[in-house]
Design a protein around this motif. Structure first.
Motif, PDB file in Angstrom:
ATOM      1  N   TYR A  97       0.896  -1.156   0.000  1.00  0.00           N
ATOM      2  CA  TYR A  97       0.000   0.000   0.000  1.00  0.00           C
ATOM      3  C   TYR A  97       0.933   1.205   0.000  1.00  0.00           C
ATOM      4  O   TYR A  97       1.854   1.292   0.823  1.00  0.00           O
ATOM      5  CB  TYR A  97      -0.909   0.009   1.223  1.00  0.00           C
ATOM      6  N   TYR A 112      -2.673   0.485  -4.297  1.00  0.00           N
ATOM      7  CA  TYR A 112      -2.225  -0.876  -3.971  1.00  0.00           C
ATOM      8  C   TYR A 112      -1.368  -1.351  -5.131  1.00  0.00           C
ATOM      9  O   TYR A 112      -1.777  -1.267  -6.292  1.00  0.00           O
ATOM     10  CB  TYR A 112      -3.431  -1.792  -3.778  1.00  0.00           C
ATOM     11  N   CYS A 133     -10.736   0.603   3.122  1.00  0.00           N
ATOM     12  CA  CYS A 133      -9.975  -0.626   2.870  1.00  0.00           C
ATOM     13  C   CYS A 133      -9.606  -1.331   4.167  1.00  0.00           C
ATOM     14  O   CYS A 133     -10.071  -2.440   4.424  1.00  0.00           O
ATOM     15  CB  CYS A 133      -8.719  -0.301   2.062  1.00  0.00           C
TER      16      CYS A 133
END
Length: 148
Positions: A97, A112, A133
């Motif tokens: 990330y 990502y 997320c």
């Protein structure tokens, strides 16, 4: 912002071996990279960096080796061809990330990036990523994560 961080703290686990970041450490990494991290991320790094959730842990600014985040970044670029415009803040089995330096300066989008190839997964900023997320997916799939 603090409410979201506290929610993560209440849902996640704390790793006492991961040091919280200090302002001088953050400034040193920013200078080395030639960037300014988003305010929300810096606040998080100084107060909550040692919190993990869903099996992921944030990259520390410093640990047993100096400039840990810089070393992780260099390894990702060398061994996994992480693009130069991405700055990782989580390594999850060599998938990252990252802050996308091509966007929203200074509140970068989060992307990502997988070592298996590029993805289109992006979030508007660090707080959006954390809410949708990290925490959001955990709450949606809580029963799955409870058994891991």
């Amino acid at each position: 912002m603090k409410e979201l961080f506290e929610q993560l703290k209440n849902l996640g686990w704390q790793d006492e071996d991961i040091p919280l970041a200090s302002e001088p450490e953050i400034e040193k990494v920013e200078k080395e990279l030639g960037i300014t991290f988003p305010i929300a991320y810096k606040t998080f790094a100084k107060e909550y960096l040692n919190i993990g959730l869903r099996g992921v842990q944030f990259l520390p600014f410093n640990s047993s080796e100096p400039m840990y985040l810089i070393n992780e970044l260099n390894n990702a670029r060398t061994y996994f061809e992480l693009p130069n415009h991405l700055i990782p803040f989580i390594n999850n089995n060599d998938d990252y990330y990252c802050f996308d330096l091509k966007s929203n300066i200074p509140d970068y989008k989060v992307a990502y990036w997988s070592h298996n190839g590029t993805t289109n997964e992006k979030w508007d900023n660090f707080l959006d990523w954390m809410e949708k997320c990290l925490i959001g997916e955990y709450l949606q799939n809580k029963s799955k994560y409870d058994f891991e």
